[in-house]
Motif scaffolding. Structure first.
Motif, short mmCIF file in Angstrom:
data_model
loop_
_atom_site.label_atom_id
_atom_site.label_comp_id
_atom_site.label_asym_id
_atom_site.label_seq_id
_atom_site.Cartn_x
_atom_site.Cartn_y
_atom_site.Cartn_z
N ALA A 45 0.83 -1.21 0.00
CA ALA A 45 0.00 0.00 0.00
C ALA A 45 0.86 1.25 0.00
O ALA A 45 0.56 2.23 -0.70
CB ALA A 45 -0.92 0.00 1.23
N ARG A 46 1.95 1.23 0.78
CA ARG A 46 2.86 2.38 0.82
C ARG A 46 3.54 2.57 -0.53
O ARG A 46 3.66 3.69 -1.04
CB ARG A 46 3.91 2.20 1.92
CG ARG A 46 4.93 3.34 2.00
CD ARG A 46 4.27 4.65 2.39
NE ARG A 46 5.19 5.77 2.26
CZ ARG A 46 4.90 7.01 2.62
NH1 ARG A 46 3.71 7.29 3.11
NH2 ARG A 46 5.78 7.99 2.47
N LYS A 47 3.98 1.47 -1.14
CA LYS A 47 4.64 1.56 -2.44
C LYS A 47 3.69 2.11 -3.49
O LYS A 47 4.08 2.94 -4.33
CB LYS A 47 5.16 0.19 -2.87
CG LYS A 47 5.98 0.24 -4.17
CD LYS A 47 6.55 -1.12 -4.52
CE LYS A 47 7.47 -1.00 -5.74
NZ LYS A 47 6.81 -0.46 -6.93
N ASP A 48 2.44 1.66 -3.46
CA ASP A 48 1.44 2.16 -4.40
C ASP A 48 1.26 3.67 -4.24
O ASP A 48 1.18 4.40 -5.23
CB ASP A 48 0.11 1.45 -4.15
CG ASP A 48 -1.00 1.97 -5.05
OD1 ASP A 48 -0.95 1.76 -6.27
OD2 ASP A 48 -1.94 2.62 -4.52
N TYR A 49 1.23 4.13 -3.00
CA TYR A 49 1.09 5.57 -2.71
C TYR A 49 2.28 6.34 -3.26
O TYR A 49 2.13 7.36 -3.93
CB TYR A 49 0.97 5.77 -1.21
CG TYR A 49 1.03 7.22 -0.76
CD1 TYR A 49 -0.08 8.05 -0.86
CD2 TYR A 49 2.21 7.76 -0.25
CE1 TYR A 49 -0.04 9.38 -0.46
CE2 TYR A 49 2.26 9.09 0.16
CZ TYR A 49 1.15 9.88 0.05
OH TYR A 49 1.21 11.20 0.45
#
Length: 207
Positions: free
Chosen positions: A136-140
Motif C-alpha cells: 500500500a505504501r509503495k502504491d502511494y
C-alpha cells in the motif's frame, strides 16, 4: 455470545470522497461471519498520515480481543515503515485483531476460540499485514512519483499550465474516479473542467 466487540473503520483520502462507501460490504461480511458491528468510525484523512482522529478514537475505545474490521489494509495504512511500526505496536499492545476483507487469513479471527489457533493465526496474519502495508505504501509513493514525472514532462514540452494546487486537484479527481464517481459529479464537487477530468482518467487507464 461472543466476548469481543467488532468495530468497523472506514476511510477516504479526501473530503470529496465518500468514506462510508464500503459500509455495505462490511455489513455483509459481518452478517456472513456472525459478527455484530458495535460502532462505525469514518473519516476523510490520508492513509499516509499516522495521526487520524477517528482511528485513534477507535483504538482508545477497543479492548483486548476486539476486532477492527476494514475493507482493505490500505484503509489503515499507507504509512512509512516507522509510522506503521508505531501503529502496529499500539494494535499489538492492546491485543486487537485486524480483520480485512482483502486478507482471507484474517477472516478466521472472527471465529477463533482457542489460544493455540489464535497464536498461529496471529503469526501468519502479522506477516501478511506487513506485506500488504508495504504494498500500500509503495502504491502511494509510485502514484506521487508518476504525478511529479507527468508534470515535469509537461513542463519540458511546454505543455504545463498548472498552478501549485494542480497536484492536489489531480489527486482528488483520481480518488473520485477510482471511487466510480461520474464526470458530472466530479465537475460539480470540484468545479474543474471536464477536460481536466478526462486527462486524469486517461493517465489512470494508461497506468
Amino acid at each position: 455470545m461472543s466476548n469481543f466487540r467488532t468495530y468497523a473503520y472506514l476511510r477516504a483520502s479526501t473530503k470529496e470522497q465518500d468514506a462510508t462507501r464500503a459500509k455495505e460490504a462490511l455489513l455483509r461480511f459481518s452478517n456472513e461471519h456472525d459478527l455484530v458491528i458495535s460502532a462505525f468510525f469514518a473519516e476523510n484523512e490520508s492513509g499516509a498520515k499516522l495521526q487520524r482522529p477517528e482511528l485513534f478514537r477507535l483504538l482508545e475505545i477497543a479492548q483486548k480481543g476486539d476486532v477492527v474490521l476494514v475493507e482493505q489494509i490500505d484503509r489503515i495504512s499507507r504509512l512509512k515503515d516507522d509510522d506503521w511500526s508505531s501503529l502496529k505496536a499500539i494494535i499489538k499492545t492492546k491485543g486487537l485483531r485486524i480483520v480485512s476483507l482483502d486478507l482471507p487469513t484474517s477472516h478466521q479471527f472472527a471465529a477463533v476460540k482457542d489460544k493455540f489457533t489464535e497464536r498461529m493465526l496471529s503469526a501468519i496474519n502479522d506477516l501478511m499485514l506487513d506485506m500488504l502495508a508495504a504494498i500500500a505504501r509503495k502504491d502511494y509513493e509510485d502514484r506521487r512519483r508518476r504525478q511529479q514525472e507527468g508534470i515535469a514532462k509537461a513542463k519540458s514540452e511546454g505543455r504545463y499550465r498548472g498552478r501549485p494546487l494542480d497536484l492536489e486537484l489531480q489527486e482528488k479527481i483520481e480518488g473520485m474516479l477510482l471511487d466510480k464517481k461520474s464526470y458530472d459529479y466530479i465537475q460539480h464537487i470540484l468545479g474543474c473542467s471536464r477536460s481536466t477530468i478526462s486527462k486524469v482518467s486517461k493517465r489512470l487507464k494508461s497506468e
